[in-house]
Motif scaffolding. Sequence first.
Motif, mmCIF file in Angstrom:
data_model
loop_
_atom_site.group_PDB
_atom_site.id
_atom_site.type_symbol
_atom_site.label_atom_id
_atom_site.label_comp_id
_atom_site.label_asym_id
_atom_site.label_seq_id
_atom_site.Cartn_x
_atom_site.Cartn_y
_atom_site.Cartn_z
ATOM 1 N N HIS A 226 45.414 -82.628 -40.365
ATOM 2 C CA HIS A 226 46.552 -81.962 -40.989
ATOM 3 C C HIS A 226 47.821 -82.419 -40.273
ATOM 4 C CE1 HIS A 226 48.230 -78.585 -43.433
ATOM 5 N NE2 HIS A 226 49.215 -78.729 -42.552
ATOM 6 N N THR A 227 48.794 -82.911 -41.028
ATOM 7 C CA THR A 227 50.044 -83.402 -40.444
ATOM 8 C C THR A 227 51.239 -82.719 -41.091
ATOM 9 O OG1 THR A 227 50.310 -85.230 -42.027
ATOM 10 C CG2 THR A 227 48.988 -85.660 -40.058
ATOM 11 N N PHE A 228 52.326 -82.598 -40.320
ATOM 12 C CA PHE A 228 53.582 -82.026 -40.821
ATOM 13 C C PHE A 228 54.745 -82.834 -40.279
ATOM 14 C CE2 PHE A 228 57.386 -79.511 -40.273
ATOM 15 C CZ PHE A 228 57.511 -78.858 -41.493
ATOM 16 N N GLU A 229 55.683 -83.175 -41.155
ATOM 17 C CA GLU A 229 56.925 -83.845 -40.771
ATOM 18 C C GLU A 229 58.087 -83.067 -41.366
ATOM 19 O OE1 GLU A 229 57.729 -87.510 -39.909
ATOM 20 O OE2 GLU A 229 55.703 -88.298 -39.677
ATOM 21 N N SER A 230 59.069 -82.699 -40.553
ATOM 22 C CA SER A 230 60.193 -81.908 -41.065
ATOM 23 C C SER A 230 61.146 -82.744 -41.906
ATOM 24 C CB SER A 230 60.948 -81.260 -39.905
ATOM 25 O OG SER A 230 61.538 -82.246 -39.067
ATOM 26 N N ILE A 231 61.302 -84.029 -41.573
ATOM 27 C CA ILE A 231 62.214 -84.907 -42.319
ATOM 28 C C ILE A 231 61.390 -85.880 -43.146
ATOM 29 C CG2 ILE A 231 64.049 -86.630 -42.156
ATOM 30 C CD1 ILE A 231 64.855 -85.380 -39.511
ATOM 31 N N VAL A 232 61.508 -85.774 -44.468
ATOM 32 C CA VAL A 232 60.783 -86.651 -45.387
ATOM 33 C C VAL A 232 61.726 -87.119 -46.480
ATOM 34 C CG1 VAL A 232 58.539 -85.575 -44.946
ATOM 35 C CG2 VAL A 232 60.004 -84.687 -46.780
#
Length: 256
Positions: A226-232
């Motif tokens: 599971h991955t999360f990036e705030s800036i996409v």
Amino acid sequence: MKKLLFVILVFPLMFSAQINESDSLNFKANLSITGFWQDGNVETIIFRTKSEIGFKPWKNWVFKTRNSYVYQEFGKEKADEDILSLNFLYLNPDRKLYPLVLGFVSTNFRREIDLRSLFGLGITYQAYSKKDDWLKLALTSEYEQTAFNETNFNKVEYNGNRHINTMRATLWVNGKYYLFKNKMILTHENFIQPSLEEGNNYRWQTDLGLEFPVWKYLNFKINYLHTFESIVIEGQEQEDTFLTFGFTLKSYKSKS
């Protein structure tokens, strides 16, 4: 499919899974291959290789390279093709507290990241170690450079910038545990990575693995990422989840 065959044939020669850098062996390597394939009315391919190689280039030093490749295809349309290479150099990893130098390189087709690189240093704390079970915490700081293919983002203050560079801090929590009389192996590789310059620029990742020994050099593996990036890029989701199944090949024997 040609790319998938290339990965299957070539990656086993040079890639692996999770290794304890304080292990006494001079060389250790793993390769895990997991994925999903469906044909018929809906054609789907999800393929992931993950590897790790650790060796001692000099006395009291250990070099570890951890590499992964993800490919996804839906209806013969490529949805993902990501490469991640994590490289670490440790000094005196048999101690409770020891320093490290790191360098990362990655690409991400779906997130339209042309190239991302991080270079930095930090310190590792061995919180728990008993036989082959271990838990380690690390704190590092690194300078990151990311080149995107697009310049419109979900956070408008970054619009117009193809390159986003920043200083980061990273907290790592990694571990490996043999359970139920060594019939099941639990691994986790987790990190949270905020920017030291912009409060809205951060990411985190959870990578969990369950392995079941099949043969002394082979384990069946279930992997959750599971991955999360705030800036996409504008219009993209910030979170991604993968659940895959496959095998881990090793250069050393499983515990009996």
